[in-house]
Write a protein that holds these residues in place. Sequence first.
Motif, PDB file in Angstrom:
ATOM      1  N   LYS A 325       0.838  -1.209   0.000  1.00  0.00           N
ATOM      2  CA  LYS A 325       0.000   0.000   0.000  1.00  0.00           C
ATOM      3  C   LYS A 325       0.867   1.251   0.000  1.00  0.00           C
ATOM      4  O   LYS A 325       0.583   2.220  -0.719  1.00  0.00           O
ATOM      5  N   SER A 328       2.400   1.635  -3.400  1.00  0.00           N
ATOM      6  CA  SER A 328       1.410   2.026  -4.420  1.00  0.00           C
ATOM      7  C   SER A 328       1.240   3.533  -4.500  1.00  0.00           C
ATOM      8  O   SER A 328       0.827   4.073  -5.538  1.00  0.00           O
ATOM      9  N   LYS A 329       1.574   4.230  -3.417  1.00  0.00           N
ATOM     10  CA  LYS A 329       1.466   5.700  -3.410  1.00  0.00           C
ATOM     11  C   LYS A 329       2.450   6.334  -4.396  1.00  0.00           C
ATOM     12  O   LYS A 329       2.262   7.469  -4.816  1.00  0.00           O
ATOM     13  N   LEU A 335      -1.881  -2.710  -9.486  1.00  0.00           N
ATOM     14  CA  LEU A 335      -2.989  -2.909  -8.559  1.00  0.00           C
ATOM     15  C   LEU A 335      -4.085  -3.839  -9.073  1.00  0.00           C
ATOM     16  O   LEU A 335      -4.831  -4.404  -8.269  1.00  0.00           O
ATOM     17  N   ASP A 336      -4.199  -4.016 -10.352  1.00  0.00           N
ATOM     18  CA  ASP A 336      -5.363  -4.713 -10.888  1.00  0.00           C
ATOM     19  C   ASP A 336      -5.086  -6.157 -11.303  1.00  0.00           C
ATOM     20  O   ASP A 336      -5.923  -6.799 -11.938  1.00  0.00           O
ATOM     21  N   LYS A 343      -8.891 -12.116  -5.272  1.00  0.00           N
ATOM     22  CA  LYS A 343      -8.985 -10.665  -5.134  1.00  0.00           C
ATOM     23  C   LYS A 343      -7.843 -10.028  -5.900  1.00  0.00           C
ATOM     24  O   LYS A 343      -6.776 -10.632  -6.063  1.00  0.00           O
ATOM     25  N   THR A 344      -8.055  -8.812  -6.345  1.00  0.00           N
ATOM     26  CA  THR A 344      -6.954  -8.071  -6.949  1.00  0.00           C
ATOM     27  C   THR A 344      -6.069  -7.503  -5.850  1.00  0.00           C
ATOM     28  O   THR A 344      -6.465  -7.429  -4.676  1.00  0.00           O
ATOM     29  N   ARG A 346      -5.355  -4.462  -5.537  1.00  0.00           N
ATOM     30  CA  ARG A 346      -6.038  -3.262  -5.072  1.00  0.00           C
ATOM     31  C   ARG A 346      -7.018  -3.593  -3.946  1.00  0.00           C
ATOM     32  O   ARG A 346      -7.086  -2.900  -2.929  1.00  0.00           O
ATOM     33  N   GLU A 347      -7.779  -4.675  -4.116  1.00  0.00           N
ATOM     34  CA  GLU A 347      -8.763  -5.065  -3.101  1.00  0.00           C
ATOM     35  C   GLU A 347      -8.081  -5.486  -1.804  1.00  0.00           C
ATOM     36  O   GLU A 347      -8.550  -5.170  -0.708  1.00  0.00           O
ATOM     37  N   ILE A 349      -5.035  -4.586  -0.594  1.00  0.00           N
ATOM     38  CA  ILE A 349      -4.342  -3.535   0.158  1.00  0.00           C
ATOM     39  C   ILE A 349      -5.274  -2.407   0.594  1.00  0.00           C
ATOM     40  O   ILE A 349      -4.900  -1.589   1.435  1.00  0.00           O
ATOM     41  N   SER A 350      -6.478  -2.372   0.051  1.00  0.00           N
ATOM     42  CA  SER A 350      -7.389  -1.275   0.405  1.00  0.00           C
ATOM     43  C   SER A 350      -7.728  -1.278   1.889  1.00  0.00           C
ATOM     44  O   SER A 350      -7.969  -0.222   2.488  1.00  0.00           O
ATOM     45  N   ALA A 351      -7.742  -2.473   2.495  1.00  0.00           N
ATOM     46  CA  ALA A 351      -8.090  -2.571   3.917  1.00  0.00           C
ATOM     47  C   ALA A 351      -6.871  -2.529   4.828  1.00  0.00           C
ATOM     48  O   ALA A 351      -7.002  -2.584   6.057  1.00  0.00           O
TER      49      ALA A 351
END
Length: 557
Positions: A325, A328-329, A335-336, A343-344, A346-347, A349-351
Motif C-alpha cells: 500500500k 502504491s502511493k 494494482l489490478d 482478489k486483486t 487493489r482489493e 491492500i485497500s483494507a
Amino acid sequence: MRSRITIEGIERAPHRCLYKALGLTDEELSKPIIGIANSWNELIPGHKHLREIAEAAKAGIRIAGGTPLEFNTIGLCDGIAMGHEGMKYSLPSREVIADSIEIMAKAYQFDGIVLIASCDKIIPGMLMAAARLDIPAIFISGGPMLAGRYKGKDVDLHDVFEAIGAYKSGKTSYEDLIELENVACPGVGSCAGMFTANTLNVLSEAMGISLPGNGTALAVSAERIRIAKYTGMMIVELVKRGITARKILTREAFLDAIAVDMALGGSTNTVLHLMAIANEAGVELSLDDFDEISEKTPTIAKLSPAGPYHIQDLHEAGGVPVVMKELSKKGLIHLDRITVSLKTVREIISAAINRRTDVVRPVENPYMNRGGILILKGNLAPKGAVIKASAVPEELYLFEGNAKVFDCEEDAVKAILNGEIMKGDVVIIRYEGPKGGPGMREMLTATSALVGMGLDRDVALVTDGRFSGATRGIAIGHVSPEAAEGGPIGVVRNGDRIRIDLKRKRIDLLISEEELRERLATFKPLERKLGGYLYRYSKLVTSANTGAIFKVSDTSS
C-alpha cells in the motif's frame, strides 16, 4: 479435470483399483484431485511442523469438495549446511525439488497442487515447479520463527554466527556464547529475520501465489493454521475456475515482488530465485529489471540483520499489504492483477492499516530513497554482481583496498579467525559460483566472522558465491562471469587494488586494460574433481546472472 485421464472409463479400472487400495472411495475419486507437495522433515526448524500445516490444508480441500493426496520432497537447512561441504548441495537442491514435484504432478495428473515449505531453496524450487506445470497452485509456508530473547533484546540466528568471531577476538565469553546459542532460535519456523527464507515467504505473497498473511503470520500462531485451511479451500476454487499458476505469475507480479524486496531490504538470493521462477513461467526478467526498480523504490523497513526488527514486528505492522500500500502511493505496484485469493492487489491492500510506522515507514519518510539491493558492474564483474546495500552504512559506499585471494571459503574463514585479514583488505573468495563450487555456497560464516572480529566496517568481501540474507557489511556476491567460467575474478592476485563504488554501482580491479587482457588470455580455471549429483549439476548450471538455471535443452529438432 486433468485427473480424469487416470480415473474415468473402463480402461482406467486398474488405476481406480490402485487408488481404492489406498482406501479411497468412488465419491472421493469423483472430486478434484489435489496434490499436496510437502517438504516436511525432522532436520529443519522451519519444517518440523509442516505435517500440521498439511493436515489443515487437507481439511480445507475437503471442506471445498476436493480430495487431497500428499507426497514429500527433500529440504535442507542452510544454517546447518553452512560453512562446510554440505552447502554445496543447497542451491542444487532447488532443481531436484522442482523436478520431483514435476514428476509427481505429471505422473498423477493432479487437478491442482498445494505447495508446503519453508526455507531458502525449497520455496523457490516449489514455485519453479508451479510455474513449469502451469496448473492451479497455491504456496503456503510454515511461517517465520519467533525472535529469541537475550539480555533484554530480540536476537536470531545471525547473532550466533557473529558471536563466534566475538568469542575468537575475546569480546565475549564462552559462557555467553552458549547462552545465546540456547535462546536465539526458540522454536519452529524459518529464522526470524529478513533472511532468504522469510524474504521468499513475503515475495510469494507479493506475487499473489500465496494468500494474504502467508508471508508474515508466525509459525506458532493459530492464524497460520487458518491460512492453511483457506489455502485448501481456495485451491479447489481455482481448479473450478481454471486459474493456473502462470495466470498469477505474470511479469507484473515479478516486478511487484522486486519492489517489495527492495523496500524491505530483502536477501540478495532473491535475485537468483526470482529469475529462475520467472524463467519457468516464461517471463523475461534480468538484472537490469532489479537495478531499475531499485533506483525508484524507497527502503521503508530495516529488519534484521539491517535493523532491530523481526518478521513478527512486520506482521504486527500489517505485513505485506501495508508495504504494498505504501509503495502504491508512488505508482510502484500493479494494482489490478489477480491473486490466488481471487482478489486483486487493489482489493487486498485497500483494507491495510499501518499499525507500526516505526517498523514500516511511510513512503514519504524512507530510510533511503532507493532500494536495498544494488546491481554492480565493472571490469571485475562484467555481467554483474549483487550487494545488499541496505545493510551497508552510507559512509562505506566508497571502499578501496588490497586483495587477499582465496580459492575456497574454508581458507578465507581460517585466515579471518586467525587474524590474517587487516583493515583495508578486500577478501576475494572465488571458485564458489554455481559451476565452480559447485553449488554457489553462501558465505555467512565468512561475513559473520568479519563482524565478530570487528572488521565489518574495514574489510570488504567479494565472491562469485553468494550470501545469506543474514549478511551485513560490504559483502558483494554473484560476481559474473564466475572464476570457473573464465571470469576476471579468477585472475585477481594478492595485493591487487580493488575499488568498490556503490554510488556509481561499480566494482573494478585497478589494473590496466592491457594487463587484464593478458591475464585473461593465459588463464586456465581451476577444475575440481567431482562425482555424483554435483558433477551433473556443474555441467548443466549457468551463471548467477541468469538465476543459476539449467541450460535450456535444444528442442528445435
